[in-house]
Design a protein around this motif. Structure first.
Motif, PDB file in Angstrom:
ATOM      1  N   ALA A 112       0.779  -1.082   0.126  1.00  0.00           N
ATOM      2  CA  ALA A 112      -0.045  -0.111  -0.049  1.00  0.00           C
ATOM      3  C   ALA A 112       0.866   1.260   0.093  1.00  0.00           C
ATOM      4  CB  ALA A 112      -0.935  -0.011   1.090  1.00  0.00           C
ATOM      5  N   THR A 113       2.196   1.300   0.326  1.00  0.00           N
ATOM      6  CA  THR A 113       3.034   2.327   0.421  1.00  0.00           C
ATOM      7  C   THR A 113       3.034   3.060  -0.856  1.00  0.00           C
ATOM      8  OG1 THR A 113       4.561   1.103   2.049  1.00  0.00           O
ATOM      9  CG2 THR A 113       5.179   3.098   1.071  1.00  0.00           C
ATOM     10  N   PRO A 114       3.239   2.728  -2.179  1.00  0.00           N
ATOM     11  CA  PRO A 114       3.292   3.571  -3.269  1.00  0.00           C
ATOM     12  C   PRO A 114       1.915   4.429  -3.331  1.00  0.00           C
ATOM     13  CG  PRO A 114       4.052   1.596  -3.755  1.00  0.00           C
ATOM     14  CD  PRO A 114       3.709   1.355  -2.560  1.00  0.00           C
ATOM     15  N   TRP A 115       0.888   3.813  -3.151  1.00  0.00           N
ATOM     16  CA  TRP A 115      -0.590   4.304  -3.087  1.00  0.00           C
ATOM     17  C   TRP A 115      -0.677   5.572  -1.979  1.00  0.00           C
ATOM     18  CZ3 TRP A 115      -4.325   3.954   0.957  1.00  0.00           C
ATOM     19  CH2 TRP A 115      -5.421   4.500   0.500  1.00  0.00           C
ATOM     20  N   ILE A 116       0.012   5.289  -0.964  1.00  0.00           N
ATOM     21  CA  ILE A 116      -0.070   6.380   0.261  1.00  0.00           C
ATOM     22  C   ILE A 116       0.870   7.582   0.075  1.00  0.00           C
ATOM     23  CG2 ILE A 116       0.765   6.575   2.659  1.00  0.00           C
ATOM     24  CD1 ILE A 116       0.079   3.799   3.225  1.00  0.00           C
ATOM     25  N   LEU A 117       1.838   7.202  -0.750  1.00  0.00           N
ATOM     26  CA  LEU A 117       2.618   8.277  -1.175  1.00  0.00           C
ATOM     27  C   LEU A 117       2.292   9.254  -2.245  1.00  0.00           C
ATOM     28  CD1 LEU A 117       6.193   6.602  -1.133  1.00  0.00           C
ATOM     29  CD2 LEU A 117       5.099   8.224   0.661  1.00  0.00           C
ATOM     30  N   LEU A 118       1.157   8.726  -3.184  1.00  0.00           N
ATOM     31  CA  LEU A 118       0.705   9.337  -4.280  1.00  0.00           C
ATOM     32  C   LEU A 118      -0.431   9.867  -4.010  1.00  0.00           C
ATOM     33  CD1 LEU A 118       1.227   7.144  -7.256  1.00  0.00           C
ATOM     34  CD2 LEU A 118       1.899   9.425  -7.172  1.00  0.00           C
TER      35      LEU A 118
ATOM     36  N   ILE B 208      -1.388   1.852  -8.194  1.00  0.00           N
ATOM     37  CA  ILE B 208      -2.611   0.950  -8.301  1.00  0.00           C
ATOM     38  C   ILE B 208      -2.513  -0.349  -8.322  1.00  0.00           C
ATOM     39  CG2 ILE B 208      -4.497   0.364  -9.982  1.00  0.00           C
ATOM     40  CD1 ILE B 208      -4.269   3.346 -10.876  1.00  0.00           C
ATOM     41  N   LEU B 209      -1.579  -1.053  -9.063  1.00  0.00           N
ATOM     42  CA  LEU B 209      -1.293  -2.580  -9.076  1.00  0.00           C
ATOM     43  C   LEU B 209      -0.559  -2.809  -7.741  1.00  0.00           C
ATOM     44  CD1 LEU B 209       0.612  -2.933 -12.578  1.00  0.00           C
ATOM     45  CD2 LEU B 209      -1.606  -3.565 -11.814  1.00  0.00           C
ATOM     46  N   CYS B 210      -0.034  -2.193  -7.024  1.00  0.00           N
ATOM     47  CA  CYS B 210       0.466  -2.424  -5.748  1.00  0.00           C
ATOM     48  C   CYS B 210      -0.706  -2.583  -4.664  1.00  0.00           C
ATOM     49  CB  CYS B 210       1.503  -1.542  -5.226  1.00  0.00           C
ATOM     50  SG  CYS B 210       3.331  -1.940  -6.152  1.00  0.00           S
TER      51      CYS B 210
ATOM     52  N   LEU C 156      -9.602   2.557  -5.174  1.00  0.00           N
ATOM     53  CA  LEU C 156      -8.839   2.223  -6.226  1.00  0.00           C
ATOM     54  C   LEU C 156      -9.412   2.232  -7.682  1.00  0.00           C
ATOM     55  CD1 LEU C 156      -6.298   0.375  -6.733  1.00  0.00           C
ATOM     56  CD2 LEU C 156      -7.658  -1.707  -6.738  1.00  0.00           C
ATOM     57  N   GLY C 157     -10.819   2.026  -7.754  1.00  0.00           N
ATOM     58  CA  GLY C 157     -11.358   2.234  -9.098  1.00  0.00           C
ATOM     59  C   GLY C 157     -11.295   3.762  -9.620  1.00  0.00           C
ATOM     60  N   LEU C 158     -11.322   4.771  -8.633  1.00  0.00           N
ATOM     61  CA  LEU C 158     -11.288   6.144  -9.010  1.00  0.00           C
ATOM     62  C   LEU C 158      -9.959   6.199  -9.490  1.00  0.00           C
ATOM     63  CD1 LEU C 158     -13.105   7.597  -6.093  1.00  0.00           C
ATOM     64  CD2 LEU C 158     -13.689   7.802  -8.218  1.00  0.00           C
ATOM     65  N   TRP C 159      -8.653   5.849  -9.043  1.00  0.00           N
ATOM     66  CA  TRP C 159      -7.647   6.039  -9.319  1.00  0.00           C
ATOM     67  C   TRP C 159      -7.276   5.617 -10.878  1.00  0.00           C
ATOM     68  CZ3 TRP C 159      -3.817   9.423  -8.153  1.00  0.00           C
ATOM     69  CH2 TRP C 159      -3.722  10.004  -6.931  1.00  0.00           C
ATOM     70  N   ALA C 160      -7.927   4.214 -10.909  1.00  0.00           N
ATOM     71  CA  ALA C 160      -7.782   3.484 -12.287  1.00  0.00           C
ATOM     72  C   ALA C 160      -8.281   4.449 -13.343  1.00  0.00           C
ATOM     73  CB  ALA C 160      -8.441   2.154 -12.139  1.00  0.00           C
ATOM     74  N   VAL C 161      -9.508   4.832 -13.095  1.00  0.00           N
ATOM     75  CA  VAL C 161     -10.306   5.750 -14.172  1.00  0.00           C
ATOM     76  C   VAL C 161      -9.203   7.183 -14.433  1.00  0.00           C
ATOM     77  CG1 VAL C 161     -12.065   7.268 -14.430  1.00  0.00           C
ATOM     78  CG2 VAL C 161     -12.464   5.138 -13.507  1.00  0.00           C
ATOM     79  N   MET C 162      -8.639   7.808 -13.227  1.00  0.00           N
ATOM     80  CA  MET C 162      -7.876   8.987 -13.340  1.00  0.00           C
ATOM     81  C   MET C 162      -6.653   8.568 -14.240  1.00  0.00           C
ATOM     82  SD  MET C 162      -6.995  12.001 -12.844  1.00  0.00           S
ATOM     83  CE  MET C 162      -8.234  12.440 -12.154  1.00  0.00           C
ATOM     84  N   ALA C 163      -6.061   7.503 -14.095  1.00  0.00           N
ATOM     85  CA  ALA C 163      -4.851   6.900 -14.783  1.00  0.00           C
ATOM     86  C   ALA C 163      -5.185   6.933 -16.229  1.00  0.00           C
ATOM     87  CB  ALA C 163      -4.327   5.534 -14.282  1.00  0.00           C
ATOM     88  N   ALA C 164      -6.233   6.458 -16.446  1.00  0.00           N
ATOM     89  CA  ALA C 164      -6.661   6.308 -17.882  1.00  0.00           C
ATOM     90  C   ALA C 164      -7.239   7.578 -18.653  1.00  0.00           C
ATOM     91  CB  ALA C 164      -7.897   5.286 -18.117  1.00  0.00           C
TER      92      ALA C 164
END
Length: 456
Positions: free
Chosen positions: A19-25, A187-189, A87-95
């Motif tokens: 979860a660490t990369p997500w927390i940092l982002l 997101i993957l992590c 997680l779904g929100l971040w996936a949409v944002m990445a796209a």
């Protein structure tokens, strides 16, 4: 053979590392997202200030949401369901990032406002659920050592992700692909982190809905606890002034000091290392001399060196390395003292309500500040004033106000003894503020008060 308890603890470490990369982002004012908003999309200061305030506003809402969701959801459900939504929100944002034109700051600002509004709200719910749930499957007798070990491992992953970020932002700083790649990695992590959380088994005796009985009564009773009220006032004062300029520090560094995002990542690494290395030392000092003396000393050193912001120019930007290392060391002492002092002055009954009330009040103060700062910068720019001068005035006023706030702290009489207890989830806004300023080790820390009697 591995027991259920041992398996839970092992999975808890694995999910924390992932979860660490997500927390940092996930914080909009963190150095990666702030670079995306400031350098790539050139979001206006007003919109940036509002976006930066959204996590604090969401933290404040939990005092209303907790008694409502507590009637329908278990703590495990509240940790996992918003987690998948987030997680779904971040996936949409990445796209979507690949299709968002960089030459339309207004459209970008509106999109990021909606996104971070929803993401911050789900993140605040995750925090409430996780705080309650994790204490159900971590035995109190090993909780301190367990989270200390978990933190050490997380600090290693933090540095590794910061190194990856430094490389990506150095090699592909002008491309949206660099930011998309970092978000996709996070997101993957986070996906596998949530899967590991699903495998954790809640002890049968701990299952059930979140307890909210007597919530309003506990909140009303807080007014009789003078020490706690004073600490909330002190925390709100500090939260406001830290948040006035804190979220704009990455923006200032990028725009006025000509620091590249990859260089700022290196500075963050140094702060993380200095914080991780000095935490055990400060714990011993606090045990011996108490929380308040250490908080006063660390705040004085921290804010005196923060006056350097008033004179920083590109030619002397190397001072940032010294400032971040110093901030990692003394910020460590301040936060550790604040967490333990909060636990010591909280009432014996109604502690959940006390933690929520403290978080709500301090979060509102922290949420208002960046919105005011963004408006001031925008107004000064429209009137033809130097934005750099406005920044420097803010950098002078902030430390001065924080030092004056120590007079509030001195009015609190610190109890001589305190019992064992976990401080996970408390002061979330302060933790996020420190994460913005590069103290990622502190933002992920969970402090536990030992059973001691302070030496006189």
């Amino acid at each position: 053979m591995e027991t259920t308890e041992q398996r839970n603890l092992r999975l808890g470490i694995l999910e924390g590392l992932l979860a660490t990369p997500w927390i940092l982002l996930c914080l909009p004012a963190g150095f990666i997202i702030s670079a995306l908003l400031t350098l790539y999309y050139e979001i206006s200061p007003v919109v940036y200030g509002v976006i930066a305030s959204l996590p604090a506003w969401s933290n404040a809402l939990q005092i209303v949401l907790t008694p409502i969701v507590g009637k329908f959801l278990t703590s495990r459900d509240l940790a996992l369901a918003p987690g998948w939504m987030n997680l779904g929100l971040w996936a949409v944002m990445a796209a979507v990032l690949g299709y968002l034109p960089p030459d339309d700051p207004k459209a970008a600002g509106q999109l990021f406002l909606i996104f971070f509004g929803l993401a911050s709200l789900t993140q605040s719910l995750i925090g409430v659920g996780w705080t309650a749930w994790v204490q159900q499957w971590t035995p109190s007798k090993v909780r301190g050592s367990y989270f200390a070990n978990r933190n050490r491992l997380i600090s290693i992953v933090t540095i590794c992700f910061l190194l990856v970020s430094m490389g990506m932002l150095n090699w592909y700083s002008d491309s949206i692909w660099a930011y998309q790649s970092l978000i996709i990695v996070a997101i993957l992590c986070r996906f596998f982190s949530l899967l590991y959380q699903h495998i954790i088994v809640t002890p049968p005796e701990s299952e059930g809905m979140l307890k909210t009985d007597g919530w309003l009564k506990d909140l009303k009773n807080l007014r009789h606890h003078k020490k706690f009220i004073l600490l909330v006032i002190f925390g709100s004062w500090c939260g406001f002034w830290m948040s006035l300029t804190g979220p704009f520090i990455p923006r200032f560094v990028y725009e006025h000091l000509s620091i590249a995002p990859w260089q700022f990542a290196l500075i963050n690494i140094l702060a993380t290392l200095s914080g991780a290395l000095t935490l055990p030392l400060w714990g011993k000092v606090i045990d011996r001399h108490g929380c308040i003396p250490v908080m006063i000393l660390s705040m004085i050193i921290w804010q005196v060196q923060n006056y350097l912001w008033c004179i920083l120019t590109p030619s002397i930007s190397w001072l940032l390395y010294f400032m971040w290392i110093c901030g990692g060391i003394v910020g460590n002492a301040y936060l550790l003292g604040l967490f333990n002092l909060l636990f010591k002055v909280m009432p014996e009954t109604g502690r959940t309500a006390a933690i929520s009330a403290n978080m709500a009040v301090t979060s509102v103060a922290s949420a208002i500040a960046p919105m005011i700062a963004g408006q001031l910068i925008e107004i000064s720019d429209d009137m033809g004033w130097s934005t750099l001068t406005v920044y420097r005035i803010g950098f002078a006023v902030g430390p001065t106000a924080l030092l004056l706030g120590l007079f509030i702290l001195r009015r609190i009489k610190e109890p001589e003894t305190y019992a064992e207890g976990s401080l996970m989830g408390t002061m979330r806004t302060v933790r996020q503020m420190l994460q913005i300023q590069g103290l990622n080790f502190l933002a992920n820390a969970n402090f536990v008060s030992p059973i001691i009697k302070r030496k006189k």
